[in-house]
Design a protein around this motif. Structure first.
Motif, PDB file in Angstrom:
ATOM      1  N   LYS A 182       0.812  -1.214   0.000  1.00 33.08           N
ATOM      2  CA  LYS A 182       0.000   0.000   0.000  1.00 33.08           C
ATOM      3  C   LYS A 182       0.849   1.269   0.000  1.00 33.08           C
ATOM      4  O   LYS A 182       0.327   2.373   0.127  1.00 33.08           O
ATOM      5  CB  LYS A 182      -0.912   0.005   1.220  1.00 33.08           C
ATOM      6  CG  LYS A 182      -1.855  -1.195   1.311  1.00 33.08           C
ATOM      7  CD  LYS A 182      -2.817  -1.269   0.130  1.00 33.08           C
ATOM      8  CE  LYS A 182      -3.792  -2.439   0.282  1.00 33.08           C
ATOM      9  NZ  LYS A 182      -4.673  -2.573  -0.909  1.00 33.08           N
ATOM     10  N   ASP A 226      -1.253  15.458  -6.223  1.00 38.83           N
ATOM     11  CA  ASP A 226      -2.380  16.105  -6.896  1.00 38.83           C
ATOM     12  C   ASP A 226      -1.932  17.359  -7.637  1.00 38.83           C
ATOM     13  O   ASP A 226      -1.180  18.183  -7.098  1.00 38.83           O
ATOM     14  CB  ASP A 226      -3.471  16.479  -5.890  1.00 38.83           C
ATOM     15  CG  ASP A 226      -4.174  15.250  -5.315  1.00 38.83           C
ATOM     16  OD1 ASP A 226      -4.119  14.192  -5.966  1.00 38.83           O
ATOM     17  OD2 ASP A 226      -4.765  15.359  -4.230  1.00 38.83           O
ATOM     18  N   THR A 308       0.501   5.323  -3.948  1.00 39.38           N
ATOM     19  CA  THR A 308       1.092   6.660  -4.030  1.00 39.38           C
ATOM     20  C   THR A 308       1.649   7.111  -2.685  1.00 39.38           C
ATOM     21  O   THR A 308       1.347   6.523  -1.640  1.00 39.38           O
ATOM     22  CB  THR A 308       0.045   7.687  -4.503  1.00 39.38           C
ATOM     23  OG1 THR A 308      -0.921   7.866  -3.459  1.00 39.38           O
ATOM     24  CG2 THR A 308      -0.659   7.230  -5.763  1.00 39.38           C
ATOM     25  N   LYS A 312      -2.867   6.923  -1.558  1.00 35.69           N
ATOM     26  CA  LYS A 312      -3.886   6.522  -2.520  1.00 35.69           C
ATOM     27  C   LYS A 312      -3.356   5.414  -3.420  1.00 35.69           C
ATOM     28  O   LYS A 312      -2.242   4.924  -3.234  1.00 35.69           O
ATOM     29  CB  LYS A 312      -4.312   7.729  -3.367  1.00 35.69           C
ATOM     30  CG  LYS A 312      -4.892   8.880  -2.561  1.00 35.69           C
ATOM     31  CD  LYS A 312      -5.218  10.065  -3.463  1.00 35.69           C
ATOM     32  CE  LYS A 312      -5.732  11.247  -2.656  1.00 35.69           C
ATOM     33  NZ  LYS A 312      -5.993  12.428  -3.517  1.00 35.69           N
ATOM     34  N   GLN A 313      -4.146   5.024  -4.385  1.00 39.85           N
ATOM     35  CA  GLN A 313      -3.719   4.077  -5.408  1.00 39.85           C
ATOM     36  C   GLN A 313      -4.149   4.630  -6.758  1.00 39.85           C
ATOM     37  O   GLN A 313      -5.246   5.177  -6.899  1.00 39.85           O
ATOM     38  CB  GLN A 313      -4.350   2.698  -5.191  1.00 39.85           C
ATOM     39  CG  GLN A 313      -3.785   1.944  -3.986  1.00 39.85           C
ATOM     40  CD  GLN A 313      -4.363   0.537  -3.893  1.00 39.85           C
ATOM     41  OE1 GLN A 313      -5.552   0.345  -4.053  1.00 39.85           O
ATOM     42  NE2 GLN A 313      -3.507  -0.432  -3.623  1.00 39.85           N
ATOM     43  N   SER A 381      -9.811   5.860 -10.461  1.00 36.53           N
ATOM     44  CA  SER A 381      -8.477   6.153  -9.923  1.00 36.53           C
ATOM     45  C   SER A 381      -7.427   6.261 -11.022  1.00 36.53           C
ATOM     46  O   SER A 381      -6.271   5.876 -10.824  1.00 36.53           O
ATOM     47  CB  SER A 381      -8.057   5.043  -8.937  1.00 36.53           C
ATOM     48  OG  SER A 381      -9.040   4.834  -7.955  1.00 36.53           O
TER      49      SER A 381
END
Length: 436
Positions: A182, A226, A308, A312-313, A381
């Motif tokens: 993860k 982001d 990430t 996140k993924q 995603s």
């Protein structure tokens, strides 16, 4: 002048002038196309019509048997049209196609590389616009954008979306008490644990450059954060940025977990190593799914998106090719009729199930849980495959410069800092936001 310049550049790039026997746009019995070019192909199925044979070229040799079934479904409804599917080796396809088109001996139907390479063929006048083909409106604009020319016209009928991710062997993971990582640190820890057990952690090869840009396409977004891509496209950041440099450094960080002699391994070697359960993970595209399963139908296969740095993924996504009609085809109307068939939900569903792929047409489901999982992630995603969608221009293309530079890094000739320096230098020659 634009067309002249394309011919000149293409001629320089060609590695050989290849004569294509049997690749004529006529490709069969002589028959005059009916109706105006570019309008909706109609035409009936009456026995009085002359038989027409269309030549259809692709870079997907491995899809030959699947295409036979799709073509048979079309021919059953259109008995006066026969289609000869002829695929070429993916690494040779661009050169063969360019040579054929320049010599006016190209196929009636051609599989189109997405984004800049395909659009350049439209700019040069080689392709027929498809805006009036019934069904083209079934695809979202962000999908048809992959084959939309500078004139705003659509030149390719979309086939599928592709994703890239880490495939992994569930059996090996379970036997060694491992779970899907993860985070980047967890990925490295997983690779270390596998190596300590004498298992090759990641099936990887550096012989073919496109595999390196693809792998970077998977790994890079983990360090972007982001808004990075938007800043890049506005010229507010560049390819020497800490974010992009980090992606190349991470590709270097993975070297201890690759097979021995990885610099000499190609796609087939990598696929075989993973499918025969001699490696636990494999970075590759959704288009590899069927090939892996053919080699080992019993493989306990799964995949995970890239974790990430912000928890996140993400899954890298792009439109992977389309089909176009040769503007100089002697059987243009019949070729357009086949593309009308490709725009139907019947074709989309059959194609997706036949090739275990993500349909470019929204709402198409398959009977494959992994494909459907990829499709769902591509909606929720996804991140763009930066080098294919935005940096596949230049001479050589910035994508190719990245590939060559990464090969140099893996041969110990370049540092990550030198890699991004070369990539930025290439992009700055043509990418307008970098010229500010």
């Amino acid at each position: 002048m634009r067309k002249f310049r394309f011919h000149a550049v293409a001629s320089v790039l060609l590695t050989a002038a290849l004569a294509l026997a049997g690749c004529s746009g006529g490709g069969g019995e002589t028959a005059s196309p009916s109706g105006d070019a570019g309008k909706s192909p109609s035409g009936g199925q009456g026995g009085g019509e002359q038989q027409v044979t269309l030549s259809m070229h692709s870079w997907r040799v491995e899809d030959t048997e699947g295409y036979k079934k799709l073509i048979a479904a079309f021919e059953a409804k259109n008995p006066n049209i026969k289609i000869e599917f002829k695929p070429f080796k993916a690494t040779e396809y661009n050169t063969i196609l360019s040579t054929a088109l320049q010599s006016d001996s190209g196929p009636d139907l051609l599989q189109l590389r997405p984004y800049a390479p395909g659009i350049s063929l439209a700019t040069a006048g080689y392709l027929e616009p498809l805006d009036n083909v019934p069904g083209i409106q079934n695809f979202p604009k962000n999908v048809t954008a992959a084959s939309t020319g500078k004139d705003g016209k659509v030149y390719g009928m979309p086939l599928s979306l592709s994703t890239t991710q880490f495939y992994y062997n569930k059996k090996i993971f379970e036997e060694n008490g491992l779970k899907e990582p993860k985070s980047w640190d967890e990925l490295i820890a997983t690779a270390k644990a596998l190596k300590e057990k004498g298992i090759v952690p990641i099936s990887f090869g550096a012989k073919e450059g496109w595999l390196l840009s693809l792998s970077n396409g998977v790994i890079a977004p983990a360090s972007f954060g982001d808004g990075y891509v938007e800043k890049l496209l506005k010229g507010e950041s560049d390819l020497k940025s800490p974010e992009y440099l980090k992606s190349v450094q991470r590709m270097q960080e993975l070297i201890p977990y690759f097979p021995e002699n990885y610099v000499g391994l190609d796609q087939n070697d990598m696929r075989t190593l993973f499918a025969t359960e001699k490696a636990a993970m494999y970075i590759n595209g959704s288009f590899e799914l069927e090939g892996i399963r053919k080699l080992n139908p019993n493989l306990q296969l799964d995949f995970f998106p890239m974790p990430t740095d912000d928890g996140k993924q993400v899954i890298t996504t792009w439109v992977d090719g389309s089909y176009a009609v040769n503007a100089k085809s002697k059987h243009k109307q019949e070729a357009l009729k086949f593309l009308e068939f490709m725009a139907t939900k019947e074709f989309a569903e059959t194609f997706a199930k036949q090739f275990h792929s993500i349909s470019a047409m929204p709402g198409v489901k398959t009977d494959d849980p992994l494909v459907d999982k990829m499709a769902e992630l591509s909606q929720s995603s996804s991140v763009p495959y930066l080098m294919v969608i935005h940096f596949a221009q230049g001479n050589p293309t910035t994508k190719q410069v990245l590939e060559n530079s990464l090969q140099g890094m893996y041969l110990g000739k370049l540092t990550p800092e030198q890699v991004v320096e070369e990539v930025q230098k290439s992009a700055a020659t043509w990418f307008e936001p970098f010229k500010k």
